[in-house]
Scaffold this active site. Sequence first.
Site, PDB file in Angstrom:
ATOM      1  N   LYS A   1       0.840  -1.206   0.000  1.00 55.38           N
ATOM      2  CA  LYS A   1       0.000   0.000   0.000  1.00 55.38           C
ATOM      3  C   LYS A   1       0.873   1.253   0.000  1.00 55.38           C
ATOM      4  O   LYS A   1       0.666   2.189  -0.763  1.00 55.38           O
ATOM      5  CB  LYS A   1      -0.915   0.023   1.218  1.00 55.38           C
ATOM      6  CG  LYS A   1      -1.576   1.377   1.478  1.00 55.38           C
ATOM      7  CD  LYS A   1      -2.400   1.392   2.725  1.00 55.38           C
ATOM      8  CE  LYS A   1      -1.657   1.563   4.002  1.00 55.38           C
ATOM      9  NZ  LYS A   1      -1.199   2.926   4.309  1.00 55.38           N
ATOM     10  N   ASN A   2       1.923   1.260   0.837  1.00 57.63           N
ATOM     11  CA  ASN A   2       2.734   2.469   0.999  1.00 57.63           C
ATOM     12  C   ASN A   2       3.741   2.685  -0.124  1.00 57.63           C
ATOM     13  O   ASN A   2       4.494   3.647  -0.105  1.00 57.63           O
ATOM     14  CB  ASN A   2       3.418   2.446   2.367  1.00 57.63           C
ATOM     15  CG  ASN A   2       2.392   2.636   3.468  1.00 57.63           C
ATOM     16  OD1 ASN A   2       1.247   3.019   3.204  1.00 57.63           O
ATOM     17  ND2 ASN A   2       2.783   2.361   4.691  1.00 57.63           N
TER      18      ASN A   2
ATOM     19  N   ARG B   1      -4.675  10.693   4.522  1.00 58.90           N
ATOM     20  CA  ARG B   1      -3.604  11.694   4.607  1.00 58.90           C
ATOM     21  C   ARG B   1      -2.650  11.612   3.422  1.00 58.90           C
ATOM     22  O   ARG B   1      -2.098  12.599   2.956  1.00 58.90           O
ATOM     23  CB  ARG B   1      -2.732  11.462   5.838  1.00 58.90           C
ATOM     24  CG  ARG B   1      -3.381  11.279   7.143  1.00 58.90           C
ATOM     25  CD  ARG B   1      -2.312  10.966   8.144  1.00 58.90           C
ATOM     26  NE  ARG B   1      -1.194  11.870   7.963  1.00 58.90           N
ATOM     27  CZ  ARG B   1      -1.190  13.140   8.356  1.00 58.90           C
ATOM     28  NH1 ARG B   1      -2.263  13.619   8.928  1.00 58.90           N
ATOM     29  NH2 ARG B   1      -0.173  13.910   8.162  1.00 58.90           N
TER      30      ARG B   1
ATOM     31  N   CYS C   1      -4.329  12.578  13.010  1.00 55.91           N
ATOM     32  CA  CYS C   1      -4.970  11.263  12.884  1.00 55.91           C
ATOM     33  C   CYS C   1      -4.824  10.532  14.204  1.00 55.91           C
ATOM     34  O   CYS C   1      -4.128  11.006  15.105  1.00 55.91           O
ATOM     35  CB  CYS C   1      -4.427  10.503  11.688  1.00 55.91           C
ATOM     36  SG  CYS C   1      -3.118   9.358  12.030  1.00 55.91           S
TER      37      CYS C   1
ATOM     38  N   PRO D   1       2.218  16.522  11.390  1.00 54.62           N
ATOM     39  CA  PRO D   1       2.285  17.715  10.536  1.00 54.62           C
ATOM     40  C   PRO D   1       2.990  17.396   9.215  1.00 54.62           C
ATOM     41  O   PRO D   1       3.615  16.353   9.089  1.00 54.62           O
ATOM     42  CB  PRO D   1       3.139  18.675  11.376  1.00 54.62           C
ATOM     43  CG  PRO D   1       3.960  17.798  12.259  1.00 54.62           C
ATOM     44  CD  PRO D   1       3.143  16.569  12.520  1.00 54.62           C
ATOM     45  N   ILE D   2       2.906  18.291   8.228  1.00 58.15           N
ATOM     46  CA  ILE D   2       3.647  18.116   6.970  1.00 58.15           C
ATOM     47  C   ILE D   2       4.624  19.269   6.768  1.00 58.15           C
ATOM     48  O   ILE D   2       4.967  19.627   5.626  1.00 58.15           O
ATOM     49  CB  ILE D   2       2.707  17.935   5.759  1.00 58.15           C
ATOM     50  CG1 ILE D   2       1.779  19.137   5.585  1.00 58.15           C
ATOM     51  CG2 ILE D   2       1.915  16.637   5.842  1.00 58.15           C
ATOM     52  CD1 ILE D   2       1.105  19.169   4.202  1.00 58.15           C
ATOM     53  N   ASP D   3       5.080  19.851   7.865  1.00 55.33           N
ATOM     54  CA  ASP D   3       5.978  21.016   7.762  1.00 55.33           C
ATOM     55  C   ASP D   3       7.268  20.695   7.006  1.00 55.33           C
ATOM     56  O   ASP D   3       7.785  21.537   6.264  1.00 55.33           O
ATOM     57  CB  ASP D   3       6.293  21.572   9.173  1.00 55.33           C
ATOM     58  CG  ASP D   3       6.751  20.481  10.140  1.00 55.33           C
ATOM     59  OD1 ASP D   3       7.429  20.816  11.131  1.00 55.33           O
ATOM     60  OD2 ASP D   3       6.414  19.288   9.906  1.00 55.33           O
TER      61      ASP D   3
ATOM     62  N   ILE E   1       8.336   6.707  16.884  1.00 53.00           N
ATOM     63  CA  ILE E   1       7.983   7.478  15.682  1.00 53.00           C
ATOM     64  C   ILE E   1       6.730   8.336  15.893  1.00 53.00           C
ATOM     65  O   ILE E   1       6.720   9.531  15.612  1.00 53.00           O
ATOM     66  CB  ILE E   1       7.740   6.538  14.476  1.00 53.00           C
ATOM     67  CG1 ILE E   1       8.900   5.550  14.289  1.00 53.00           C
ATOM     68  CG2 ILE E   1       7.456   7.334  13.205  1.00 53.00           C
ATOM     69  CD1 ILE E   1      10.123   6.120  13.629  1.00 53.00           C
TER      70      ILE E   1
HETATM   71  C1  EPZ Z   1       4.539   6.803   6.383  1.00 54.63           C
HETATM   72  O1  EPZ Z   1       3.794   7.875   6.972  1.00 54.63           O
HETATM   73  C2  EPZ Z   1       3.578   5.629   6.244  1.00 54.63           C
HETATM   74  N1  EPZ Z   1       2.465   6.011   5.399  1.00 54.63           N
HETATM   75  C3  EPZ Z   1       3.065   5.228   7.630  1.00 54.63           C
HETATM   76  O2  EPZ Z   1       2.256   4.058   7.487  1.00 54.63           O
HETATM   77  C4  EPZ Z   1       4.245   4.869   8.512  1.00 54.63           C
HETATM   78  O3  EPZ Z   1       3.793   4.610   9.811  1.00 54.63           O
HETATM   79  C5  EPZ Z   1       5.243   6.040   8.555  1.00 54.63           C
HETATM   80  O4  EPZ Z   1       5.642   6.418   7.229  1.00 54.63           O
HETATM   81  C6  EPZ Z   1       6.501   5.701   9.335  1.00 54.63           C
HETATM   82  O5  EPZ Z   1       7.117   4.582   8.820  1.00 54.63           O
HETATM   83  C7  EPZ Z   1       2.641   5.997   4.042  1.00 54.63           C
HETATM   84  O6  EPZ Z   1       3.700   5.708   3.507  1.00 54.63           O
HETATM   85  C8  EPZ Z   1       1.461   6.367   3.208  1.00 54.63           C
HETATM   86  P1  EPZ Z   1       6.673  10.112   8.484  1.00 54.63           P
HETATM   87  P2  EPZ Z   1       4.379   9.367   6.993  1.00 54.63           P
HETATM   88  O7  EPZ Z   1       6.570  11.397   7.743  1.00 54.63           O
HETATM   89  O8  EPZ Z   1       5.237   9.581   5.820  1.00 54.63           O
HETATM   90  C9  EPZ Z   1       6.988  13.526  11.856  1.00 54.63           C
HETATM   91  C10 EPZ Z   1       0.385   2.647   7.791  1.00 54.63           C
HETATM   92  O9  EPZ Z   1      -0.013   2.080   8.817  1.00 54.63           O
HETATM   93  N2  EPZ Z   1       6.854  14.502  10.750  1.00 54.63           N
HETATM   94  O10 EPZ Z   1       7.802   9.226   8.164  1.00 54.63           O
HETATM   95  O11 EPZ Z   1       3.237  10.278   7.222  1.00 54.63           O
HETATM   96  C11 EPZ Z   1       5.717  12.670  12.032  1.00 54.63           C
HETATM   97  O12 EPZ Z   1       4.752  13.326  12.796  1.00 54.63           O
HETATM   98  C12 EPZ Z   1       0.870   4.111   7.868  1.00 54.63           C
HETATM   99  O13 EPZ Z   1       0.438   2.102   6.683  1.00 54.63           O
HETATM  100  C13 EPZ Z   1       6.872  15.853  11.038  1.00 54.63           C
HETATM  101  O14 EPZ Z   1       6.980  16.261  12.196  1.00 54.63           O
HETATM  102  O15 EPZ Z   1       5.290   9.318   8.304  1.00 54.63           O
HETATM  103  C14 EPZ Z   1       6.275  11.415  12.684  1.00 54.63           C
HETATM  104  O16 EPZ Z   1       6.400  11.622  14.048  1.00 54.63           O
HETATM  105  C15 EPZ Z   1       0.583   4.750   9.182  1.00 54.63           C
HETATM  106  N3  EPZ Z   1       6.750  16.731  10.004  1.00 54.63           N
HETATM  107  C16 EPZ Z   1       7.648  11.284  12.021  1.00 54.63           C
HETATM  108  O17 EPZ Z   1       7.997  12.572  11.515  1.00 54.63           O
HETATM  109  C17 EPZ Z   1       6.641  16.319   8.699  1.00 54.63           C
HETATM  110  O18 EPZ Z   1       6.541  17.138   7.777  1.00 54.63           O
HETATM  111  C18 EPZ Z   1       7.726  10.266  10.886  1.00 54.63           C
HETATM  112  O19 EPZ Z   1       6.623  10.436  10.052  1.00 54.63           O
HETATM  113  C19 EPZ Z   1       6.623  14.937   8.430  1.00 54.63           C
HETATM  114  C20 EPZ Z   1       6.737  14.028   9.467  1.00 54.63           C
END
Ligand code: EPZ
Length: 415
Positions: A22-23, A92, A116, A122-124, A326
Site C-alpha cells: 500500500k505504501n 492523509r 490522525c 504535521p507536513i511542515d 515514531i
Molecule cells: C509513512 O507515513 C507511512 N504512510 C506510515 O504508514 C508509517 O507509519 C510512517 O511512514 C513511518 O514509517 C505511508 O507511507 C502512506 P513520516 P508518513 O513522515 O510519511 C513527523 C500505515 O499504517 N513529521 O515518516 O506520514 C511525524 O509526525 C501508515 O500504513 C513531522 O513532524 O510518516 C512522525 O512523528 C501509518 N513533520 C515522524 O515525523 C513532517 O513534515 C515520521 O513520520 C513529516 C513528518
Amino acid sequence: MDKFVIEGPARLEGEVAVSGAKNAALPCLAATLLTAEAVRLTNLPQVADVRTMQKVLGHVGARVEAEPDTITVAVPEIVSADAPYELVKTMRASVLVLGPLLARAGSVRVSLPGGCAIGVRPIDFHLAAFRKLGAEVSLQHGYVEAKASRLRGADIVFETVTVTGTENAMLAATLADGTTRLVNAAREPEVADLARLLVEMGARIEGAGTDRIVIEGVQTLHGADHEVVPDRIEAGTYAIAAAATRGDVAVRLCRPEHLRALTTRLESIGAHVAPDGDVLRVRAEGTLPAQDVATAPYPGFPTDLQAQWTALATGLDGVSTITETIFENRFHHVAELVRMGAMIRLEGRWAIVEGCRLTGANVMASDLRASAALVIAGLTAEGPTTIERVYHLDRGYSRMEENLNALGASVRRVT
Ligand code: EPZ
C-alpha cells in the site's frame, strides 16, 4: 460498519500470498501525474486507500483504467491542480499529489491533512522542502497553496526522517531545474520502489534506499510499466500471527530481506524462521520468552508492526517493553487488549507487557495497524472476539478473513 467475529484460539497453518505494498502503491499512483503518457502499475493491493487515491487522480483529470491488481493512468492534461478536503480527510497520503502537481502544473492547492489517531502528523518538512525548491507556499483556510513557474534543484536536509516527505520532495525534484540532494532521507523499500518507477519514467535518481538521494532534474518524463514491491507490513503481520498462534505459515510473494528487523526478533524468541527466495516460513511452538522492541525508521523495527508485536507479547513468557519512537499516540490497541485480559501498563512512549492468557471480548478498531493487532489477539484468545469498525483494516489489508480462514482460523465478517 462491518465487524469481524473470531473464534479463538486458533493455530495458523499453511500458505498465504501477500499483495503489493500500500505504501508504495500510493506514491507510485501520485507519480503518474508527472507525465502526459500512460503509466501501468501492476501488483497493486486491492485496498480502500488505493481506491481513494484513484478518486484523487480522477479529480485532477486523470484517466484511470482499473483491473483487479493493475491500474493504467494517463493524465494528458491537469484539469484541476487541487485535492479537496473531502478526499484528503479520508486519507492523509493524498498529500503525495502536492509534489507532482507543483512540478508539472506550477501551482497546487491541497487540503491540509488534519491529525490522525496515531499522532498530530504535521507536513511542515514537506512544505519546507518545496520552499527550498523555490516554491511560494502558503496556508489559507485549511489549504496548502504552492506555486512556482519552475522548481530549482536544492540541498534539502530533513530534520527527522520522513517517508512521505522524502517521496514528495523526490517527486517534485524530478522535473526541477538542476540537482537536488536529499540528506537524512527515508530508506524505506517503498521510497526505493517509487524511485525505481521514476527512473523507469526517465528520471535521474541515485542513492534511493540510502539516507542520501541525488536527483538530476529533467524537462519531461514518459510512460512506463511498473510492478509494485510486495507489502512487507502485510507479510510481517502474517509472520507475527504465525508465531502468536504457535503455527506454521509460509508467507509467499514477499521480500524476506525487507523484514530483517522482524525476523531477527522472531528468531530471538525461538521461532523458526526460514527465508527462501520470495517465501518466508515462520513456525513456532510452546513457551516463548518475552522480547523488547523499539520502533525506528527503516532498517529499524517498523512502527507499522508495533501493535502486532504488542499483541504477540501478551502471549510471551515474562515482561516485554515496547517503545514507540515514531508516533506520539500509537497505543490505541492497548486499552482494547486490556479488555481481553492483557496485562499492559502504559508509560508515555512505553508499553510494558506481561504475558498471560487472553479471553475473547468485544473490542473496537481505531486505526489500520491497531486493528491487525486485535485480529492477532482474537486468534490467540479463549472464546469469541468481536472487532468493530474493521473498515480501518480494509484500508490496508485485502481479503484478510479469507486468508486467515485458509490458514485454519475461523473469522467471520458481519456486515
Ligand atoms: C509513512 O507515513 C507511512 N504512510 C506510515 O504508514 C508509517 O507509519 C510512517 O511512514 C513511518 O514509517 C505511508 O507511507 C502512506 P513520516 P508518513 O513522515 O510519511 C513527523 C500505515 O499504517 N513529521 O515518516 O506520514 C511525524 O509526525 C501508515 O500504513 C513531522 O513532524 O510518516 C512522525 O512523528 C501509518 N513533520 C515522524 O515525523 C513532517 O513534515 C515520521 O513520520 C513529516 C513528518
